[in-house]
Design a protein around this motif. Structure first.
Motif, PDB file in Angstrom:
ATOM      1  N   UNK A  42       0.856  -1.185   0.000  1.00 12.58           N
ATOM      2  CA  UNK A  42       0.000   0.000   0.000  1.00 12.58           C
ATOM      3  C   UNK A  42       0.891   1.234   0.000  1.00 12.58           C
ATOM      4  N   UNK A  43       0.298   2.371   0.160  1.00 11.31           N
ATOM      5  CA  UNK A  43       1.044   3.634   0.080  1.00 11.31           C
ATOM      6  C   UNK A  43       2.141   3.726   1.129  1.00 11.31           C
ATOM      7  N   UNK A  92       7.434   3.509  15.705  1.00 11.24           N
ATOM      8  CA  UNK A  92       6.899   2.202  15.306  1.00 11.24           C
ATOM      9  C   UNK A  92       7.277   1.906  13.862  1.00 11.24           C
ATOM     10  N   UNK A  93       7.760   0.680  13.624  1.00 12.13           N
ATOM     11  CA  UNK A  93       8.130   0.277  12.269  1.00 12.13           C
ATOM     12  C   UNK A  93       7.020  -0.514  11.592  1.00 12.13           C
ATOM     13  N   UNK A  94       6.002  -0.902  12.341  1.00 11.37           N
ATOM     14  CA  UNK A  94       4.849  -1.578  11.777  1.00 11.37           C
ATOM     15  C   UNK A  94       3.621  -1.276  12.611  1.00 11.37           C
ATOM     16  N   UNK A  95       2.457  -1.307  11.989  1.00 11.84           N
ATOM     17  CA  UNK A  95       1.195  -1.112  12.696  1.00 11.84           C
ATOM     18  C   UNK A  95       0.293  -2.307  12.422  1.00 11.84           C
ATOM     19  N   UNK A  96      -0.587  -2.593  13.366  1.00 15.81           N
ATOM     20  CA  UNK A  96      -1.487  -3.728  13.259  1.00 15.81           C
ATOM     21  C   UNK A  96      -2.924  -3.229  13.311  1.00 15.81           C
ATOM     22  N   UNK A  97      -3.727  -3.645  12.348  1.00 14.81           N
ATOM     23  CA  UNK A  97      -5.123  -3.246  12.260  1.00 14.81           C
ATOM     24  C   UNK A  97      -6.005  -4.462  12.489  1.00 14.81           C
ATOM     25  N   UNK A  98      -7.100  -4.262  13.226  1.00 10.04           N
ATOM     26  CA  UNK A  98      -8.085  -5.302  13.440  1.00 10.04           C
ATOM     27  C   UNK A  98      -9.370  -4.916  12.710  1.00 10.04           C
ATOM     28  N   UNK A 129      -8.106  -2.464   3.126  1.00  9.37           N
ATOM     29  CA  UNK A 129      -8.315  -2.135   4.541  1.00  9.37           C
ATOM     30  C   UNK A 129      -7.249  -1.164   5.025  1.00  9.37           C
ATOM     31  N   UNK A 130      -5.985  -1.437   4.669  1.00 11.12           N
ATOM     32  CA  UNK A 130      -4.898  -0.544   5.083  1.00 11.12           C
ATOM     33  C   UNK A 130      -5.072   0.847   4.494  1.00 11.12           C
ATOM     34  N   UNK A 131      -5.521   0.917   3.239  1.00 13.00           N
ATOM     35  CA  UNK A 131      -5.746   2.216   2.600  1.00 13.00           C
ATOM     36  C   UNK A 131      -6.904   2.959   3.256  1.00 13.00           C
TER      37      UNK A 131
END
Length: 468
Positions: A245-246, A283-289, A301-303
């Motif tokens: 993603x972006x 943070x080098x990564x993020x987590x989405x639920x 979803x990430x976008x």
């Protein structure tokens, strides 16, 4: 609709200001505002000072037409049958239910108006009603109240949770709290009743709680939320790489949330974005639920989560272009009421932009239109316009139908030269150079510029001597 030569001159020279006033006259008509008060007020009552007058006075300050409540009172004193002390006292007792009802009224009226003007933005996710949720703590007020004069700490008069409709770009609802130090999560129980089946809530990790996520799912709604570090989840598969993603590389895995208090489980998808650049927090990564079905791809979803910044931008516009926080209002109810008037004025401006989208197209308005230039013209022209065209000449817009108002706004929008309100985006920011500890507290800008010119001349002389 013929309103006279002077009116037409303002339509020709400043159609934005005329459109804003016409929408305000219709949505903020005294009959409608006073009806809101009688419906929503619990204990407060009206005598000489009407609720519509409170909105008029506060909106002048919010729209930066006058610098303060007192200045607005002085300007409108012929229409206000009470003293300035009584005005401030009335402001400090506006009930939260009444302030919230004002926002709901403007959202409902303006939302329908934007639809009639065909000014909606493209839906973020077809088939779902997307809502972006975020909180806003009002900044510290001046220490005018007796209880504040003995402390040097900032006095926080309240906070709010706001729901944004990104398709019509209006603030749809607001949850208010007088305690500026209360945890935002304590207000989430008031958000759940607003949600409907097929709603999609996008929010940040501060709202990622077991009770809220289970509550959204129970109402047959959907969510995209950034995972909180302490969220109890169990893996049901390994992460799979699904694309870019972006902001980075996207992975997905199946997980289950467990409500330890009741033993309930909620099957979710956990989307991980390994970022190209670390966040401000490192943070080098993020987590989405999310509980969206697999039909909505992980990259999508990430976008969609990135659209959360749409509300951050709205808050910035409220702060920079409108005066949403009045530091002279120390009482929580007064400060929160002023904030709700600002949200309502933001919705009125959304109607104007909706008319522009309907006529000039969404890409043109979103990419080229400057909100700063819009609000600057309104605040600059408004006072002179209201002298040339006093309030009684605008009363025709109070009773006009939404269909006729929509046609009128679109007609005026066609006469606008968007080049007068064009954005001028700056280039990418350059890294800030290191600044050594200064030996002196002050420097002369003139001397520094002269030193720079001398260095440039020396470089030019050296280049000449070196030859080709």
């Amino acid at each position: 609709m013929v309103l006279g030569e002077i009116f037409e001159r303002f339509v020709e020279q400043s159609p934005i200001c005329v459109m804003q006033r016409a929408v305000m006259e219709n949505v903020f008509s005294p009959a409608k505002l006073d009806a809101i008060f009688h419906t929503a007020a619990v204990a407060q009552y009206e005598r000489e000072l009407l609720f519509s007058t409170l909105v008029d006075v506060t909106s002048l300050v919010v729209c930066r037409i006058t610098p303060s409540i007192h200045a607005a009172y002085v300007r409108l004193r012929d229409r206000i049958p009470v003293s300035v002390k009584a005005l401030y006292d009335k402001l400090s007792h506006v009930e939260l239910s009444t302030a919230r009802a004002l926002v709901q009224h403007t959202a409902s009226t303006v939302g329908t108006l934007i639809e009639r003007m065909k000014g909606c933005r493209a839906p973020l996710l077809p088939g779902f009603r997307v809502r972006i949720l975020d909180g806003n703590h009002l900044s510290g007020s001046e220490h005018r109240l007796g209880v504040l004069r003995g402390t040097a700490a900032g006095a926080l008069p309240g906070q709010a949770l706001v729901l944004l409709d990104p398709q019509r770009m209006i603030i749809e609802d607001v949850i208010l709290c007088e305690d500026g130090h209360a945890q935002e999560r304590s207000l989430l129980d008031q958000v759940l009743p607003i949600l409907q089946p097929r709603d999609l809530v996008i929010d940040d990790r501060n709202f990622c709680t077991i009770s809220f996520l289970f509550g959204i799912a129970q109402r047959q709604a959907r969510f995209i939320t950034r995972q909180h570090g302490r969220m109890p989840w169990q893996s049901r598969g390994q992460p799979r790489y699904l694309g870019k993603c972006e902001t980075g590389r996207v992975y997905e895995q199946a997980v289950v949330l467990v409500d330890r208090a009741t033993g309930r489980e909620l099957k979710l998808r956990r989307i991980t974005v390994k970022l190209k650049k670390p966040t401000r927090d490192g943070d080098t990564e993020i987590h989405l639920l999310t509980n969206l079905s697999a039909k909505v791809k992980a990259v999508r979803v990430a976008t969609l989560y990135l659209k959360r910044w749409t509300l951050e931008t709205a808050f910035q516009e409220l702060t920079v272009h409108l005066r949403c926080e009045l530091n002279t209002l120390g009482y929580p109810k007064a400060a929160l009421f002023a904030f709700c008037v600002a949200l309502s004025c933001y919705n009125l401006l959304a109607a104007v932009k909706g008319a522009l989208r309907g006529v000039h197209g969404e890409p043109t308005v979103e990419k080229k239109l400057s909100n700063f230039h819009l609000t600057e013209e309104i605040s600059g022209v408004y006072r002179g316009m209201m002298i040339a065209l006093p309030p009684e000449q605008w009363e025709i817009f109070q009773a006009i139908s939404q269909t006729e108002l929509a046609k009128t706004l679109r007609r005026w929008a066609q006469r606008i030269d968007l080049g007068n309100y064009r954005k001028h985006p700056r280039g990418p920011k350059k890294p800030r150079p290191a600044r050594p500890n200064a030996k002196f507290h002050h420097v002369s800008t003139k001397k520094l510029l002269e030193e720079k010119r001398l260095r440039q001349k020396r470089k030019q002389l050296v280049a000449k001597k070196a030859g080709p």
